[in-house]
Design an enzyme around this catalytic site. Sequence first.
Site, short mmCIF file in Angstrom:
data_model
loop_
_atom_site.label_atom_id
_atom_site.label_comp_id
_atom_site.label_asym_id
_atom_site.label_seq_id
_atom_site.Cartn_x
_atom_site.Cartn_y
_atom_site.Cartn_z
CB SER A 137 40.42 71.61 96.85
OG SER A 137 41.64 71.44 96.13
CE1 TYR A 150 37.97 73.79 92.18
CE2 TYR A 150 40.27 73.43 92.80
CZ TYR A 150 38.94 73.02 92.81
OH TYR A 150 38.59 71.85 93.45
#
Length: 235
Positions: A137, A150
């Site tokens: 990501s 996260y």
Amino acid sequence: MTDLTDQVAIVTGASRGIGRATALLLAMQGAKVVCVARSADELEEVAHKTRGLAIPADVSDADDAQNVADEALRHFGRLDILVCNAGVGSFNLLEHFSATEWDRMFDVNVKGTFLLCKAVVPHFKAQRSGHIVGIASDVARRTFEHGTAYGASKFAQDAVLASLRKEVRPHGVKVSTIYPGLVDTYFNDSLPGSPDAEKTHLKPSDVAQAVRYVLEAPAHVVVDELMLHPLTQEW
């Protein structure tokens, strides 16, 4: 360009979103796809469309991860590609995260990548070929509010892949990492297809095309990192 015809590719998180788009695209390029996810019904539908193999599994379980590699080898007789795409996310202020939420993100995003890589790397090293593609990501390279858990998991996943890249390169094995921005999927319990997402998010097919790009690069070309920019849909 590297020909993907008859190459055997494991794709985790293949029942929806990026994983589904990747599995379908690789099948279109002639690869034999092993579709992995927890949701068996959706997984079977994708496997049917790819004419591949469906293996319901929890990537954070060591036995499940090893079974995926073993079943792929038993069924197809070879293994060439691993796409570590399975991931979960939750976003909140740090004090509102539970230990259970934290553990689940690290179990899937980090431990899942570690376990699948651990299962396939000995085979890749023995045959002196193979390609691991990690779907990380853009938050593996930046921080943001509500992203403590996260973001930490994606930084950790990135470190696993970066270190592994150095370990296996002398054995003829590639490791590539893709860093997508916002993608219009079911991630974080959202529903894809909203008008706002159409303007600001990548599509799962954009990320799938990036996976295809790194896999099809000539053998002497190493693409270590690929950042996808959602607002421009360019990479």
